[in-house]
Every structure is written in C-alpha cells, then in structure tokens.
Design an enzyme around this catalytic site. Structure first.
Site, PDB file in Angstrom:
ATOM      1  N   GLU A 218      -6.467   5.024   8.097  1.00 17.28           N
ATOM      2  CA  GLU A 218      -6.222   6.421   7.709  1.00 17.28           C
ATOM      3  C   GLU A 218      -7.476   7.036   7.102  1.00 17.28           C
ATOM      4  OE1 GLU A 218      -2.651   5.710   5.461  1.00 17.28           O
ATOM      5  OE2 GLU A 218      -1.593   5.269   7.336  1.00 17.28           O
TER       6      GLU A 218
ATOM      7  N   HIS B 240      -9.342   1.344   5.531  1.00 23.35           N
ATOM      8  CA  HIS B 240      -8.030   1.584   6.133  1.00 23.35           C
ATOM      9  C   HIS B 240      -8.175   2.605   7.267  1.00 23.35           C
ATOM     10  CE1 HIS B 240      -3.865   2.740   6.667  1.00 23.35           C
ATOM     11  NE2 HIS B 240      -3.540   1.635   6.011  1.00 23.35           N
TER      12      HIS B 240
ATOM     13  N   GLY C  23       3.170   2.859  10.585  1.00 17.24           N
ATOM     14  CA  GLY C  23       4.108   3.943  10.327  1.00 17.24           C
ATOM     15  C   GLY C  23       4.894   4.383  11.552  1.00 17.24           C
TER      16      GLY C  23
ATOM     17  N   ASN D 285       0.874  -1.179   0.000  1.00 15.70           N
ATOM     18  CA  ASN D 285       0.000   0.000   0.000  1.00 15.70           C
ATOM     19  C   ASN D 285       0.908   1.224   0.000  1.00 15.70           C
ATOM     20  OD1 ASN D 285      -1.768   2.072   0.486  1.00 15.70           O
ATOM     21  ND2 ASN D 285      -2.345   1.416   2.555  1.00 15.70           N
ATOM     22  N   TRP D 286       0.996   1.858  -1.154  1.00 15.88           N
ATOM     23  CA  TRP D 286       1.915   3.000  -1.270  1.00 15.88           C
ATOM     24  C   TRP D 286       1.383   4.243  -0.571  1.00 15.88           C
ATOM     25  CZ3 TRP D 286       4.264   3.392  -6.887  1.00 15.88           C
ATOM     26  CH2 TRP D 286       5.051   2.258  -7.125  1.00 15.88           C
ATOM     27  N   LYS D 287       0.095   4.220  -0.224  1.00 20.26           N
ATOM     28  CA  LYS D 287      -0.550   5.420   0.339  1.00 20.26           C
ATOM     29  C   LYS D 287      -0.317   6.590  -0.647  1.00 20.26           C
ATOM     30  CE  LYS D 287       0.047   3.309   4.791  1.00 20.26           C
ATOM     31  NZ  LYS D 287       0.171   3.464   6.231  1.00 20.26           N
TER      32      LYS D 287
ATOM     33  N   SER E 158       4.110  -1.529  10.271  1.00 20.95           N
ATOM     34  CA  SER E 158       5.568  -1.553  10.419  1.00 20.95           C
ATOM     35  C   SER E 158       6.186  -2.910  10.083  1.00 20.95           C
ATOM     36  CB  SER E 158       5.973  -1.104  11.838  1.00 20.95           C
ATOM     37  OG  SER E 158       5.557   0.231  12.054  1.00 20.95           O
TER      38      SER E 158
ATOM     39  N   GLY F  61       3.082  -0.934   4.145  1.00 18.11           N
ATOM     40  CA  GLY F  61       3.084   0.489   3.781  1.00 18.11           C
ATOM     41  C   GLY F  61       4.475   0.924   3.361  1.00 18.11           C
ATOM     42  N   GLY F  62       5.171   1.627   4.277  1.00 13.36           N
ATOM     43  CA  GLY F  62       6.469   2.226   3.957  1.00 13.36           C
ATOM     44  C   GLY F  62       7.447   1.291   3.260  1.00 13.36           C
TER      45      GLY F  62
ATOM     46  N   GLU G 172      -4.677  -4.336  11.192  1.00 16.48           N
ATOM     47  CA  GLU G 172      -3.678  -3.270  11.228  1.00 16.48           C
ATOM     48  C   GLU G 172      -3.878  -2.450  12.503  1.00 16.48           C
ATOM     49  OE1 GLU G 172      -2.072  -2.346   6.998  1.00 16.48           O
ATOM     50  OE2 GLU G 172      -3.666  -0.957   7.485  1.00 16.48           O
TER      51      GLU G 172
HETATM   52  P1  13P Z   1       3.443   0.779   7.480  1.00 17.37           P
HETATM   53  O1  13P Z   1       3.938  -0.532   6.921  1.00 17.37           O
HETATM   54  O2  13P Z   1       4.119   1.968   6.873  1.00 17.37           O
HETATM   55  O3  13P Z   1       3.432   0.792   8.978  1.00 17.37           O
HETATM   56  O4  13P Z   1       1.905   0.905   7.017  1.00 17.37           O
HETATM   57  C1  13P Z   1       1.040  -0.144   7.229  1.00 17.37           C
HETATM   58  C2  13P Z   1      -0.235   0.144   6.523  1.00 17.37           C
HETATM   59  O5  13P Z   1      -0.983   1.010   6.910  1.00 17.37           O
HETATM   60  C3  13P Z   1      -0.520  -0.640   5.306  1.00 17.37           C
HETATM   61  O6  13P Z   1      -1.823  -0.436   4.883  1.00 17.37           O
END
Ligand code: 13P
Length: 249
Positions: free
Chosen positions: A96, A94, A171, A10-12, A210, A231-232, A165
């Site tokens: 976010e 999600h 993050g 997930n690149w966000k 993470s 994510g990251g 999650e």
């Molecule tokens: P991180 O891997 O950056 O913590 O993000 C997780 C996430 O929200 C994937 O959807």
C-alpha cells in the site's frame, strides 16, 4: 530447524482509542504459548496499546517509518520515536506504500534506518495480479529483496523478517492457496541462502493476504510459512487470537 511462528497484526488506518483499549484488554494476556504476537496499530494509538501490554507477551510494531533520523521532516515518524514508544518491529515496503510511490531504494533506506534505530524490519514483498499472470512473480519478489540486501552488511540480514504479500490477495478475500504461498516462500528462503545459508534457515517468512481464522491453519502448516501478517482479521480480538492459536498448534 524450528522457527517460532510470528503473528503480526497490521491495523492499517483503522481503529479508535476506545477500540484499541478494548482490543488490548482482550488480547494482551491471551496469547497462546508457542507463538510470538505483535500488533502494528496506527501511530496515534500506540500509547493506548502500550498501556495495556504491561507484562504481557504482546509486542508492538510500527506500520512505517521515515527514511531519515529526527529532524525537519514535517509529518515524519522516526525509528527512534518508534523505539521510544516501545516498538521492537516495523513494517517496511508494504504494497500500500509502494502503490503510493515508495520505490525499492526508499524501502532499502528504511530497512537500514530501522536497524540503525534498533528495530527489526518486516520487509514486505509481493506481485500484482498482472505480474503473476505474466509469470513475473519470482522476478518481482527477487528484485524487491535484492534491492534491500545487495551491498548490505550481515547485520541487516540477521533477524530480518520477510512478509510475502501478493497484492492480489490483500483485502480481497482471495487468499493465495497454501501451495502457491509455499512455492514463493521456499524461493525466498533460497534467495536469502545465496547471501547467508545459516541465516536463511532461521529466517522467518510471514504470509499476508486475506488470512482469516478459518484459513490460517492450512497456510501455517506449510514448511516455509513461519507466521502471518494479518490485516482485516487482526482488528477483531477474537479472530486475531484464533489465528495465533492456529499458529501455536
Ligand atoms: P488483509 O489481511 O486485510 O488481506 O491484509 C493483509 C495485509 O496487507 C497485511 O499487511
């Protein structure tokens, strides 16, 4: 039952066209056997990724979709548009998006919209740190799942993917321990078994928060962790592939 692990990136709201082109060139043909891999880039870069996936095993997913089908919804992206772009999956609920106001009812509508459009929803659930410290983790994730599954047909459940999650792990670099994650994953599978025991067995529950190349193997070794939502660490082709490798072995 053995469930093929799924690693979804997930690149966000990150990336640029050039980065997307380089990333897909490095990843598309390097996915190890024994794992399914998927990337969910920002909408504007879907086509760049799609252009580089030809013949590869890399799938494409959306990060969100509109609650409605096509129509007068300025700024919206429908499930049908995602399918048209080559997506097979879409992330729904999600944290976010929940933090910016999306409620359980909207998440439920988006899940059924996704299925109607022919997409597999990846339904995200998870508690905040305050909720965990108050001993509310299971209540929170159960409510988030029940609000989607209650009153829904089996068609929604069939092929549904869950992602646990914990908000406090996203993050932050503070990943849930394999034991903490496993405990919630097992509870989620049990909850789904209350709807359909057979589908609960084949249900894939991804962990997100993470996940990095160096902690992926211990998380993925847990019996109820069937993959990751990354994510990251998914932005870097090498670390995404290293996580895929950890899932495959
Ligand atoms: P991180 O891997 O950056 O913590 O993000 C997780 C996430 O929200 C994937 O959807």
């Amino acid at each position: 039952m053995s469930r093929t692990p799924l690693i979804a990136g997930n690149w966000k709201m990150n990336g640029r066209r050039a980065m997307a082109a380089d990333w897909v060139a490095a990843v598309a043909n390097a996915i190890p056997i024994g794992v399914e891999a998927l990337v969910c880039p920002p909408f504007p870069y879907m086509d760049v990724i799609r252009g580089g996936t030809g013949g590869s095993r890399l799938g494409l997913g959306g990060q969100n979709l509109a609650e409605e089908a096509d129509g007068a919804y300025t700024g919206g992206v429908s499930g049908e548009m995602l399918v048209d772009l080559g997506c097979t999956h879409v992330i729904v609920g999600h944290s976010e998006r929940r933090l910016s106001g999306e409620d359980d009812q909207q998440v439920a509508r988006k899940c059924s919209r996704a299925r109607d459009a022919g997409l597999m929803p990846i339904l995200c659930v998870g508690e905040t740190l305050a909720q965990r410290e108050a001993g509310e983790t299971f209540n929170v994730v159960s409510r988030q799942i029940r609000s989607v599954l209650d009153g829904e047909s089996e068609a929604l459940l069939d092929g549904l993917i869950l992602a646990y999650e914990p908000v406090w792990a996203i993050g932050t670099g503070h990943t849930a321990s394999p034991e903490q994650a496993q405990e919630v994953h097992a509870a989620l599978r049990e909850l789904v078994a209350g709807y359909d025991a057979g589908l609960a067995e084949s249900l894939r529950v991804l962990y997100g928060g993470s996940v990095k190349a160096d902690n992926a193997a211990s998380l993925l070794a847990q019996p109820d962790i069937d993959g990751g939502l990354i994510g990251g660490a998914s932005l870097d082709a090498d670390s995404f592939l290293a996580i895929c490798q950890a899932a495959a072995s």
